[in-house]
Design a protein around this motif. Structure first.
Motif, PDB file in Angstrom:
ATOM      1  N   GLY A   1       0.730  -1.429  -0.117  1.00 37.44           N
ATOM      2  CA  GLY A   1       0.045  -0.041  -0.046  1.00 37.44           C
ATOM      3  C   GLY A   1       0.734   1.240  -0.153  1.00 37.44           C
ATOM      4  N   PRO A   2       0.479   2.184  -1.035  1.00 36.64           N
ATOM      5  CA  PRO A   2       1.327   3.563  -0.841  1.00 36.64           C
ATOM      6  C   PRO A   2       1.217   4.328   0.434  1.00 36.64           C
ATOM      7  N   ASP A   3       0.288   4.189   1.388  1.00 40.23           N
ATOM      8  CA  ASP A   3       0.291   4.968   2.571  1.00 40.23           C
ATOM      9  C   ASP A   3       1.097   4.308   3.749  1.00 40.23           C
ATOM     10  N   ALA A   4       1.732   2.896   3.449  1.00 40.86           N
ATOM     11  CA  ALA A   4       2.370   2.166   4.241  1.00 40.86           C
ATOM     12  C   ALA A   4       4.000   2.449   3.973  1.00 40.86           C
ATOM     13  N   SER A   5       4.110   3.282   2.840  1.00 36.45           N
ATOM     14  CA  SER A   5       5.499   3.422   2.282  1.00 36.45           C
ATOM     15  C   SER A   5       6.410   4.266   3.589  1.00 36.45           C
ATOM     16  N   ALA A   6       7.708   4.039   3.461  1.00 36.09           N
ATOM     17  CA  ALA A   6       8.730   4.368   4.387  1.00 36.09           C
ATOM     18  C   ALA A   6       8.827   5.929   3.916  1.00 36.09           C
ATOM     19  N   ASN A   7       8.540   6.324   2.507  1.00 31.03           N
ATOM     20  CA  ASN A   7       8.434   7.589   2.360  1.00 31.03           C
ATOM     21  C   ASN A   7       7.243   8.526   2.809  1.00 31.03           C
ATOM     22  N   GLY A   8       6.382   8.081   3.434  1.00 24.64           N
ATOM     23  CA  GLY A   8       5.161   8.760   3.886  1.00 24.64           C
ATOM     24  C   GLY A   8       3.879   8.564   2.883  1.00 24.64           C
ATOM     25  N   ARG A   9       3.123   9.237   3.255  1.00 18.63           N
ATOM     26  CA  ARG A   9       1.667   9.349   2.501  1.00 18.63           C
ATOM     27  C   ARG A   9       1.929   9.703   0.981  1.00 18.63           C
ATOM     28  N   PRO A  10       1.338   9.204  -0.055  1.00 17.00           N
ATOM     29  CA  PRO A  10       1.582   9.643  -1.388  1.00 17.00           C
ATOM     30  C   PRO A  10       0.786  10.969  -1.600  1.00 17.00           C
ATOM     31  N   THR A  11       1.721  11.831  -2.597  1.00 15.86           N
ATOM     32  CA  THR A  11       1.023  12.927  -3.006  1.00 15.86           C
ATOM     33  C   THR A  11       0.197  12.645  -4.242  1.00 15.86           C
ATOM     34  N   TYR A  12      -0.994  13.006  -4.460  1.00 10.60           N
ATOM     35  CA  TYR A  12      -1.923  12.581  -5.552  1.00 10.60           C
ATOM     36  C   TYR A  12      -1.664  13.738  -6.309  1.00 10.60           C
ATOM     37  N   HIS A  13      -2.121  13.362  -7.795  1.00  9.30           N
ATOM     38  CA  HIS A  13      -2.181  14.364  -8.626  1.00  9.30           C
ATOM     39  C   HIS A  13      -3.558  14.454  -9.401  1.00  9.30           C
ATOM     40  N   SER A  14      -4.127  15.683  -9.469  1.00 10.10           N
ATOM     41  CA  SER A  14      -5.323  15.912 -10.060  1.00 10.10           C
ATOM     42  C   SER A  14      -5.383  16.767 -11.377  1.00 10.10           C
ATOM     43  N   GLU A  15      -6.001  16.304 -12.411  1.00 11.72           N
ATOM     44  CA  GLU A  15      -6.219  17.141 -13.614  1.00 11.72           C
ATOM     45  C   GLU A  15      -6.848  18.704 -13.325  1.00 11.72           C
ATOM     46  N   GLN A  16      -7.593  18.658 -12.396  1.00  9.52           N
ATOM     47  CA  GLN A  16      -7.978  19.979 -12.001  1.00  9.52           C
ATOM     48  C   GLN A  16      -7.987  20.476 -10.538  1.00  9.52           C
ATOM     49  N   THR A  17      -7.969  21.835 -10.245  1.00  5.75           N
ATOM     50  CA  THR A  17      -7.965  21.980  -8.830  1.00  5.75           C
ATOM     51  C   THR A  17      -9.070  22.513  -8.556  1.00  5.75           C
ATOM     52  N   SER A  18     -10.288  22.515  -9.267  1.00  3.57           N
ATOM     53  CA  SER A  18     -11.724  22.530  -8.702  1.00  3.57           C
ATOM     54  C   SER A  18     -12.563  21.879  -9.489  1.00  3.57           C
ATOM     55  N   TYR A  19     -13.649  21.469  -9.137  1.00  3.34           N
ATOM     56  CA  TYR A  19     -14.765  20.686  -9.671  1.00  3.34           C
ATOM     57  C   TYR A  19     -15.974  20.962  -9.153  1.00  3.34           C
ATOM     58  N   THR A  20     -17.095  21.117 -10.182  1.00  2.00           N
ATOM     59  CA  THR A  20     -18.276  21.536  -9.871  1.00  2.00           C
ATOM     60  C   THR A  20     -19.372  20.770 -10.411  1.00  2.00           C
ATOM     61  N   LEU A  21     -20.234  20.086  -9.625  1.00  2.00           N
ATOM     62  CA  LEU A  21     -21.229  19.181  -9.871  1.00  2.00           C
ATOM     63  C   LEU A  21     -22.380  19.896 -10.786  1.00  2.00           C
ATOM     64  N   THR A  22     -22.511  19.431 -12.028  1.00  2.00           N
ATOM     65  CA  THR A  22     -23.466  20.070 -12.835  1.00  2.00           C
ATOM     66  C   THR A  22     -24.703  19.161 -13.408  1.00  2.00           C
ATOM     67  N   GLY A  23     -24.482  17.859 -13.154  1.00  2.00           N
ATOM     68  CA  GLY A  23     -25.666  16.910 -13.308  1.00  2.00           C
ATOM     69  C   GLY A  23     -26.079  16.239 -12.241  1.00  2.00           C
ATOM     70  N   ASP A  24     -26.368  14.970 -12.206  1.00  2.00           N
ATOM     71  CA  ASP A  24     -26.679  14.251 -11.277  1.00  2.00           C
ATOM     72  C   ASP A  24     -25.457  13.464 -10.516  1.00  2.00           C
ATOM     73  N   GLY A  25     -24.270  13.552 -11.012  1.00  2.51           N
ATOM     74  CA  GLY A  25     -23.072  13.034 -10.227  1.00  2.51           C
ATOM     75  C   GLY A  25     -21.751  13.697 -10.615  1.00  2.51           C
ATOM     76  N   LEU A  26     -20.877  13.452  -9.819  1.00  3.25           N
ATOM     77  CA  LEU A  26     -19.411  14.009 -10.070  1.00  3.25           C
ATOM     78  C   LEU A  26     -18.575  13.203  -9.555  1.00  3.25           C
TER      79      LEU A  26
END
Length: 544
Positions: free
Chosen positions: A130-155
């Motif tokens: 598991g990445p959270d059990a790594s000796a380097n600490g918890r993982p830093t994730y990458h996201s395509e966007q810095t903000s998201y807004t729900l416009t339909g029924d799901g996001l």
């Protein structure tokens, strides 16, 4: 009889005081300065002492490293959520449909930083790979966007991380329109030539907060459910005494507070471990660990869980887990509170106003209890009529209490009078009053509920103290209408000041509850006049 009535009034006063204490425990939440919160949160984003449960259950924090990370903002019709890319945790959640303070536009902050106190939702993958059990600490994730807004029924909000071996981890949050439950999906793509093993953990972390003074307290605590214990509170002191370590089929964990709850519901078709911990930085954690999952070489597998962060709505919570609705804690009188609340909601659906619904339920309750009320007032009137005979017996037997008591009981038997007839109905009514108190305490629907005129929040105290004063006046009128036999000056003073004392107690009670008591008293006055008029027609002297 009068001494017994005085004793009952004192007991009722004590119950009211205890209710006042309990309401302060649950109602007074710490107020949040939004600007200070944002600054504090940004300052703490690079400081982490998050507890990561190891696959060996060692109970030790994993080593961590400081890393630069950012926050992703998600907006739906019910949420404004912030997710930390370091670990992919939810570090703030504002409930857009609930105001922090009545009449202000600031949304209620459920998760976040409260004057330096943390309240976060965390999750990750531990186990052998598991990445959270790594000796380097918890993982830093990458996201395509810095903000998201729900416009339909799901996001869907995907966060991606690839470890040094080339294994791809996608942590996806799934938001749905109008819903406070958020789906969590971990997709593990094992691109290596060997199998890997991961284990999902989900937890809620909150800074330990001690209760303050009587007028500045807040209810806060963890809870969990297993296949054997559907609902069990696990307070900060419980965590400090002993770490929770329960293995169960399904189950859930939660942090509960006044009107709101935050809960992780893992997959119910597997064995989960429920755990807790108090960290060295004074943070209380309660969480779940799922079964280890083996992901074969060149294959992909998805692991899921559900996180709820929102109001205590029984139907919604029960749909997520059969026992999660128990976090709407009506106390030991839940079997009375639940049907009363169902009735209250039904009345509201017809009348469209919670204040009118409270008045209606008061009328219904008092009507159903009319036989007890009639028995109470009839017994009191008969006792009043027997006072001359009581005085004669007292003069006859003097200080011989044993003979006086025997003669008194024989007189009661001959006259068919039950000396407890006026007390027993009062005792039977108390559970209903207490059950309704917990309905007001726990029902989110009554938070900031309006009535009319100055009563804009039935869950808060009357800002002008009109209802408590009217209640005291109604109690005074009730006393004047009741048959009075007390002659002891001390008891007379106590009875005289009782309406004042109760009015003072009720100054800080939820105005909806005071409304119930006021209407109940007014109905009692009307019933009393009707009952006494009928008795006087039969020749029974009711009042002197």
């Amino acid at each position: 009889m009068e001494s017994q009535r005085t004793f009952l009034f004192i007991g009722l006063m004590l119950v009211s005081f205890l209710l006042f204490q309990e309401w302060n425990n649950d109602y007074n939440q710490p107020k949040v300065d939004p600007s200070a919160t944002t600054q504090t949160q940004q300052a703490n984003l690079t400081e982490s002492d998050d507890f990561i449960p190891s696959s060996s259950d060692s109970g030790l924090p994993a080593s961590t490293t400081l890393a630069k990370r950012s926050v992703i903002e998600i907006t739906t019709d019910v949420f404004k959520v912030k997710i930390d890319t370091k670990g992919g945790d939810i570090v703030e959640s504002d409930l857009l449909q609930y105001e922090e303070v009545k009449g202000e536009e600031t949304p209620f902050m459920l998760l976040g930083e409260f004057e330096g106190n943390q309240y976060f939702s965390q999750s990750g993958l531990i186990g052998l790979n598991g990445p959270d059990a790594s000796a380097n600490g918890r993982p830093t994730y990458h996201s395509e966007q810095t903000s998201y807004t729900l416009t339909g029924d799901g996001l869907r909000v995907p966060l991606q991380f690839t470890d040094s071996n080339g294994v791809s981890f996608t942590k996806t949050y799934v938001f749905k329109k109008g819903q406070y439950d958020v789906g969590l999906e971990y997709t593990v793509n094992n691109t290596t030539s060997t199998p890997i093993q991961v284990q999902l953990y989900t937890q809620v972390k909150r800074t330990v907060q001690e209760k303050g003074s009587l007028v500045d307290q807040n209810y806060l605590g963890a809870a969990y459910g297993t296949d054997e214990e559907p609902y069990e509170k696990y307070s900060f002191s419980d965590m400090a005494d002993k770490n929770l370590n329960e293995s169960t089929q399904g189950g859930y964990i939660a942090f509960i507070q006044h009107y709101f709850v935050s809960a992780w519901v893992p997959k119910q078709d597997q064995t989960n471990t429920l755990y807790s911990l108090i960290t060295s930085s004074n943070a209380a954690i309660i969480g779940t660990k799922a079964e280890p999952v083996n992901v074969q070489a060149g294959s992909e597998q998805t692991i899921t869980s559900i996180y709820y962060m929102g109001p205590k709505e029984s139907d919604v919570l029960e749909a997520l887990h059969p026992d999660l609705d128990l976090t709407v804690d009506y106390g030991w009188l839940w079997f009375i509170s639940q049907p009363l609340f169902v009735l209250l909601k039904w009345l509201y659906s017809i009348l469209g106003n919670w204040g009118l619904a409270i008045i209606a339920i008061t009328i219904i309750v008092k009507s159903l209890m009319y036989p007890l009320t009639k028995a109470q007032y009839t017994s009191m009137a008969k006792m009043r009529a027997l006072q001359p005979k009581m005085a004669a017996l007292k003069e006859k037997y003097g200080d011989d209490r044993q003979k006086f008591g025997q003669a008194t009981m024989e007189m009661y038997k001959k006259e068919k009078v039950n000396p407890m007839g006026g007390c027993f109905p009062i005792l039977l009514q108390m559970p209903i009053f207490l059950a309704l108190f917990y309905v007001f305490l726990e029902s989110t629907e009554l938070r900031h509920a309006e009535f009319m005129l100055w009563l804009t929040d039935l869950s808060a105290q009357d800002p002008y103290y009109v209802l408590p004063i009217l209640f005291g006046a109604s109690m005074f009128i009730t006393q004047k209408l009741q048959p009075m036999t007390v002659t002891d000056p001390m008891q007379q003073k106590m009875m005289t000041f009782m309406p004042v004392i109760f009015s003072v107690f009720f100054l800080w009670f939820p105005s909806g509850l005071v409304l119930y008591w006021l209407v109940s008293n007014l109905i009692s006055i009307a019933q009393m006049l009707y009952i006494y008029r009928g008795m006087e027609k039969k020749g029974i002297k009711v009042r002197g």
